[in-house]
Structures are given as structure tokens and as C-alpha cells.
Design an enzyme around this catalytic site. Sequence first.
Site, PDB file in Angstrom:
ATOM      1  CE  LYS A  95      -9.118  -8.691   5.014  1.00  0.00           C
ATOM      2  NZ  LYS A  95      -9.267  -9.397   6.290  1.00  0.00           N
ATOM      3  CE  LYS A 138      -3.126  -3.109  10.409  1.00  0.00           C
ATOM      4  NZ  LYS A 138      -3.067  -2.765  11.837  1.00  0.00           N
ATOM      5  CE  LYS A 168      -8.411  -4.649  16.491  1.00  0.00           C
ATOM      6  NZ  LYS A 168      -8.130  -4.036  15.175  1.00  0.00           N
ATOM      7  CG  ASP A 205      -9.917  -3.921   6.832  1.00  0.00           C
ATOM      8  OD1 ASP A 205     -10.308  -5.025   6.437  1.00  0.00           O
ATOM      9  OD2 ASP A 205      -9.208  -3.772   7.842  1.00  0.00           O
TER      10      ASP A 205
END
Length: 291
Positions: free
Chosen positions: A13, A18, A44, A130
Site C-alpha cells: 500500500k 515499498k 507518481k 492499495d
Amino acid sequence: MGKKIKQIAIYGKGGIGKSTTTSNISAALSDMGYKVMQFGCDPKADSTNTLRDGTYIPTVLELLREKGTVDAHDAIFQGYNGIYCVEAGGPAPGVGCAGRGITTAVQLLKQQKIFEELDLDYVIYDVLGDVVCGGFAVPIREGIAEHVFTVSSSDFMAIYAANNLFKGIQKYSNAGGALLGGVIANSVTSPFQQKIIDDFVERTKTQVMEYVPRSITVTQSELSGRTTIEAAPNSVQAQVYRNLAKRIDEHSESTVPAPLDSQELKEWAAKWADLLVAIESGEIRGASESI
């Protein structure tokens, strides 16, 4: 016949660490002598920043919007120790599916036979976990990645996301999808956090690959735009990442997990919540050894 490239996907998530974990794995594997590509799959486009002194690189989708057609080499940049860095990117804000960049970027590199040309040992996909929507599920659904690992803390929402990922892996497993290698337990600072994660992996029939503690060394390294492996190679934290990379390198057999259904997950979380409250209040003593 060329050598077999080991392709793995690391999910987790947002905010769980991560990309930090993935970049340190890539750096450690490159230090072991492997040719590594890190493939950022988050819109992103910041997966590879710490491999390149904190700098962003153009994404595949950005280049396609600008040029219409793209030579894959224009989207590949080298970072720490020669690691190849690619960012899939996402659509313009408010337009299209955020997971589309993964599909487009993977197809581009495959069509132009980039993996073979670069003679890679590893391709590591850093994927937002997520939600496992159609786009973000591509490395699992299409069997692009051979092994899947998920980064999770003991927090409920991180475990909730991991359990959802397990459901996705289970769904696609019969159609040649990727299988689960295990859980990377991140931000573990107490025995209770470790025991919560241990209980979750036992119930879902998987394993912990490594316990990664929260460390100020990681923060210091990332503020300088680098991985811990590069910025603090002699630190305890760097050795943790090396151990994790070694375990991933040695890993060969992944499995289908056994995710909890919604009610089971709710009851499991409630049990732990009640237990921790009882320990905190002093109602249960000496529990850290008996949980």
C-alpha cells in the site's frame, strides 16, 4: 536459448515503504553482480529516485504523449551501479486508468526486446498495492512476474491491502498468473508487531521473507537522494536489505496464498485489538512470550 530472466513484482500500500524496499533490493542485487532493471509502476513515477540521486526521469507515458511513438531506449536511464531505471508513469490527471502505464510500458519493452538486449538477470516491478485493479494487476494476471512479494507492516490497512493482493493472486493462479513468494515485514519495532505479522502469514499460508526494522538510517539516506545500500553500506540496516536480497535471489518456489475472507479478517483483527488492549491495561501479564 538465452538465459532466464527472473522477474519479480513487489506490491504494498502507498506509504508502506515499498519503493524504499524495492530500491534497496535492486541495489543489493546489483552489488551481488547481477544486471538489474527496476520498473516503477506507480503514476507518481518516483520508484527509482533514490537510485539516481533523487532525480526524476521521463516516464513511458509522458514520452508517448509528447512523441506518439517511442524508442524504448529513450525511457531507460542508468542509476546506482548500472541499474536500469524505467518509470511507466500515468495518464494526465483526471483522464484514463492509472494502471494503463504498466501495460503500455511492458508491451513497449517486450516488443523491442529490451530485456534480452540488456542481458538482464532481474526485472523488478514496483507496484502500487492499495487496490489490485486491472492495470495494477497486470504483472500478476499476465504472468509477467514469476514471483510476487508484498511489503506490509503490522498496521491493519497494510495487512488489508496484502490480503486483497492475495485474493488477486489466488484468482489468477489457475490461468498462469504469478504466485506469492512471501511477505516483507517492514517497520517492525516491537515483538508484538512481529507476532501480528507472523500470525497473519501463518493463517494465509505464506512466509515472512525478512523483518525490516524502522531506521533513521533509511531517512538519512533518502534525504540525500540515495538508497541505504549506497549511502550507508556498512550500516546494520544495509545488511538487513542484503539479507533480504539474498533470500529473494535464492527463492525459487512460490505458492498460492489462502487469503482471509472479509469476516475472517475482521474477526482476526478484533482478536488482536482486544489482546493488545488487555496487555496495555495490565490485564494480561507476561503475554509477549505466550502470544
